[in-house]
Motif scaffolding. Sequence first.
Motif, PDB file in Angstrom:
ATOM      1  N   GLU A 144     -17.235  78.005 134.329  1.00  0.00           N
ATOM      2  CA  GLU A 144     -15.903  78.508 134.862  1.00  0.00           C
ATOM      3  C   GLU A 144     -15.007  78.792 133.642  1.00  0.00           C
ATOM      4  O   GLU A 144     -14.948  78.046 132.551  1.00  0.00           O
ATOM      5  CB  GLU A 144     -15.177  77.274 135.689  1.00  0.00           C
ATOM      6  CG  GLU A 144     -16.099  76.890 136.865  1.00  0.00           C
ATOM      7  CD  GLU A 144     -15.419  75.961 137.854  1.00  0.00           C
ATOM      8  OE1 GLU A 144     -14.252  75.255 137.329  1.00  0.00           O
ATOM      9  OE2 GLU A 144     -15.857  75.652 138.963  1.00  0.00           O
ATOM     10  N   GLU A 145     -14.409  79.750 133.783  1.00  0.00           N
ATOM     11  CA  GLU A 145     -13.487  80.202 132.792  1.00  0.00           C
ATOM     12  C   GLU A 145     -12.092  80.416 133.130  1.00  0.00           C
ATOM     13  O   GLU A 145     -11.845  80.630 134.429  1.00  0.00           O
ATOM     14  CB  GLU A 145     -14.032  81.681 132.319  1.00  0.00           C
ATOM     15  CG  GLU A 145     -15.687  81.730 131.567  1.00  0.00           C
ATOM     16  CD  GLU A 145     -15.790  83.042 131.176  1.00  0.00           C
ATOM     17  OE1 GLU A 145     -15.150  83.992 131.308  1.00  0.00           O
ATOM     18  OE2 GLU A 145     -16.870  82.980 130.510  1.00  0.00           O
ATOM     19  N   GLY A 146     -11.211  80.520 132.340  1.00  0.00           N
ATOM     20  CA  GLY A 146      -9.750  80.677 132.518  1.00  0.00           C
ATOM     21  C   GLY A 146      -9.305  82.057 133.033  1.00  0.00           C
ATOM     22  O   GLY A 146     -10.092  82.986 133.141  1.00  0.00           O
ATOM     23  N   PRO A 147      -8.315  82.407 133.642  1.00  0.00           N
ATOM     24  CA  PRO A 147      -7.890  83.546 134.248  1.00  0.00           C
ATOM     25  C   PRO A 147      -7.615  84.782 132.990  1.00  0.00           C
ATOM     26  O   PRO A 147      -7.168  84.127 132.050  1.00  0.00           O
ATOM     27  CB  PRO A 147      -6.529  83.218 135.089  1.00  0.00           C
ATOM     28  CG  PRO A 147      -6.197  81.850 134.359  1.00  0.00           C
ATOM     29  CD  PRO A 147      -7.014  81.282 133.980  1.00  0.00           C
ATOM     30  N   VAL A 148      -7.816  85.922 133.413  1.00  0.00           N
ATOM     31  CA  VAL A 148      -7.589  86.966 132.510  1.00  0.00           C
ATOM     32  C   VAL A 148      -6.050  87.683 133.159  1.00  0.00           C
ATOM     33  O   VAL A 148      -6.338  88.040 134.272  1.00  0.00           O
ATOM     34  CB  VAL A 148      -8.674  88.005 132.364  1.00  0.00           C
ATOM     35  CG1 VAL A 148      -8.146  89.084 131.454  1.00  0.00           C
ATOM     36  CG2 VAL A 148      -9.763  87.226 131.749  1.00  0.00           C
ATOM     37  N   PHE A 149      -5.290  87.921 132.268  1.00  0.00           N
ATOM     38  CA  PHE A 149      -3.827  88.049 132.724  1.00  0.00           C
ATOM     39  C   PHE A 149      -3.727  89.703 132.371  1.00  0.00           C
ATOM     40  O   PHE A 149      -2.922  90.238 133.109  1.00  0.00           O
ATOM     41  CB  PHE A 149      -2.666  87.445 132.079  1.00  0.00           C
ATOM     42  CG  PHE A 149      -2.722  86.015 132.654  1.00  0.00           C
ATOM     43  CD1 PHE A 149      -2.848  85.550 133.738  1.00  0.00           C
ATOM     44  CD2 PHE A 149      -2.603  84.976 131.561  1.00  0.00           C
ATOM     45  CE1 PHE A 149      -2.783  84.185 134.029  1.00  0.00           C
ATOM     46  CE2 PHE A 149      -2.777  83.813 131.813  1.00  0.00           C
ATOM     47  CZ  PHE A 149      -2.815  83.295 133.128  1.00  0.00           C
ATOM     48  N   ALA A 150      -4.294  90.371 131.343  1.00  0.00           N
ATOM     49  CA  ALA A 150      -4.130  91.487 131.093  1.00  0.00           C
ATOM     50  C   ALA A 150      -5.171  91.921 129.845  1.00  0.00           C
ATOM     51  O   ALA A 150      -5.767  91.027 129.406  1.00  0.00           O
ATOM     52  CB  ALA A 150      -2.766  91.850 130.547  1.00  0.00           C
ATOM     53  N   LEU A 151      -5.391  93.335 129.896  1.00  0.00           N
ATOM     54  CA  LEU A 151      -6.211  93.997 128.694  1.00  0.00           C
ATOM     55  C   LEU A 151      -5.409  94.976 128.075  1.00  0.00           C
ATOM     56  O   LEU A 151      -4.396  95.596 128.607  1.00  0.00           O
ATOM     57  CB  LEU A 151      -7.385  94.303 129.399  1.00  0.00           C
ATOM     58  CG  LEU A 151      -8.509  93.365 130.032  1.00  0.00           C
ATOM     59  CD1 LEU A 151      -8.088  93.402 131.642  1.00  0.00           C
ATOM     60  CD2 LEU A 151      -9.918  93.986 129.843  1.00  0.00           C
ATOM     61  N   CYS A 152      -5.953  95.518 126.833  1.00  0.00           N
ATOM     62  CA  CYS A 152      -5.209  96.348 126.003  1.00  0.00           C
ATOM     63  C   CYS A 152      -6.396  96.802 125.099  1.00  0.00           C
ATOM     64  O   CYS A 152      -7.095  96.209 124.489  1.00  0.00           O
ATOM     65  CB  CYS A 152      -4.004  95.998 125.464  1.00  0.00           C
ATOM     66  SG  CYS A 152      -4.283  95.418 123.637  1.00  0.00           S
ATOM     67  N   MET A 153      -6.143  98.266 124.535  1.00  0.00           N
ATOM     68  CA  MET A 153      -6.666  98.711 123.521  1.00  0.00           C
ATOM     69  C   MET A 153      -5.723  99.080 122.553  1.00  0.00           C
ATOM     70  O   MET A 153      -4.759 100.073 123.046  1.00  0.00           O
ATOM     71  CB  MET A 153      -7.715  99.788 123.912  1.00  0.00           C
ATOM     72  CG  MET A 153      -9.008  99.410 124.537  1.00  0.00           C
ATOM     73  SD  MET A 153     -10.095 100.727 125.069  1.00  0.00           S
ATOM     74  CE  MET A 153     -11.361  99.872 125.645  1.00  0.00           C
ATOM     75  N   ALA A 154      -5.826  98.885 121.064  1.00  0.00           N
ATOM     76  CA  ALA A 154      -4.753  99.306 120.294  1.00  0.00           C
ATOM     77  C   ALA A 154      -5.822  99.995 118.970  1.00  0.00           C
ATOM     78  O   ALA A 154      -6.887  99.797 118.793  1.00  0.00           O
ATOM     79  CB  ALA A 154      -4.017  98.151 119.658  1.00  0.00           C
ATOM     80  N   GLY A 155      -5.096 101.073 118.528  1.00  0.00           N
ATOM     81  CA  GLY A 155      -5.650 101.578 117.100  1.00  0.00           C
ATOM     82  C   GLY A 155      -5.719 100.642 115.994  1.00  0.00           C
ATOM     83  O   GLY A 155      -6.499 100.803 115.084  1.00  0.00           O
ATOM     84  N   ALA A 156      -4.966  99.417 115.864  1.00  0.00           N
ATOM     85  CA  ALA A 156      -5.281  98.521 114.946  1.00  0.00           C
ATOM     86  C   ALA A 156      -5.402  97.042 115.498  1.00  0.00           C
ATOM     87  O   ALA A 156      -4.621  96.948 116.786  1.00  0.00           O
ATOM     88  CB  ALA A 156      -4.213  98.566 114.061  1.00  0.00           C
TER      89      ALA A 156
END
Length: 419
Positions: free
Chosen positions: A345-357
């Motif tokens: 069981e894993e914790g919840p994921v609230f958001a994702l992102c991709m960044a240039g750095a």
Amino acid sequence: MGAVVPQPASKPNPLQLRRRGCLQDPRWVPLRNLRVSTVFSTSKIAHSVKGDQKGRDNKDSDKSLVAFDGLFERGAKTKATFQEALDIFCKRDIRRRGHVEFIYAALRKMKEFGVEKDLAVYNKILDVFPKEVFIPQNFIQRMYNHYPRQQECGVQVLEQMETHGVMPSKETWLLLLQIFGDKSHPVRKYQRILYWFPRFKHVNPYLVPEPLPQDPVDLARLSLQRIAADLDARITAYQLPHVEVLDSGKAVDHPHIIGIQSPDQQSLLARHNPARPVFVEGPFRLWLKNACVYYYVLRAELPPPEERKEEVIDPERNFYYPMQLDFDLERGPWDDEEFDIDEVEEGPVFALCMAGAGDQATLAKWIVGLQETNPALRQMPVVFRLTPGPRELQAGPDSVEEENGEEEMGRSQSGLQES
């Protein structure tokens, strides 16, 4: 009595001997040539000769490849220059001597010229083979793999087309018939490609566009949509790539920051305990064909059992497929019930992102942008769990420490000015 004079023995007549069947006389049997078996020869000398011959062949092939590589080093590396190199080789010799080595060199250079997915270029490479020379004339030649080196080279061209997803055309089939004839290995390879390619074309329901977008912002949006797999998720551009010129004349590069969050993730973040921290983790790798991108997640640890609340799912929440399945299966006397199931069981994921750095300063801007749509995030401590990304590994640990030191110095100076 008179003396008897001995007469000299006359030589037998061969014709008379043949008539009498007396050819078994060893004086008239011709001697056979003696042949010495290779078993009695010195093995060391034979192996040394073979080794020297193989070494010479390898050196000659390397020299030939180097000689052919020079044809592709003229001018800019474009499709026109690649086809020009093919034309130069074809006009150099009518018999096309060394065409196998030249084709292997051309296959290795295709990616450098950006023509590894061009069907016309593959047909032009096949056109380098001499025509009607390698076609077997009888069933024995066809059975014993007529001209195996040339057939293997033709199969290699088709395998590279298969690797890059290039569908051969009718022109390719006509070229193979003129070069190797029917029932040859390259023609059979062509038939297998035509059989399997249409069947595997629509296997993946989530197709990746061809070609991939070159803009990093569009590529990030495409990648996040594939990861989220939620039609209600919203993509937000928190920062677009731009260059800022300071008053001192120094140019500062600001990378892109693209994030995605669904309404369900927003509700999970709103119900999260403010006393427990949330974590920014990454980078995690994602491959889209030949492009590798990295993303970061905002998640939390698994809450303790006393804080967990079981959500009652409405059976009419979704009319397309059931949200919960409850099977009551009967077990027989021979069913094995002594097995363990590892439930992680894993914790919840609230958001994702991709960044240039992937530095902390850039991801901090993402957290600031999330706080505008998620007010509860302002009351939660945020912990960064970042591993070295590809840029940090290329730069080296010393440069990373210098950058971290500069960031800490900038933060300390800003804190002193505020005080």
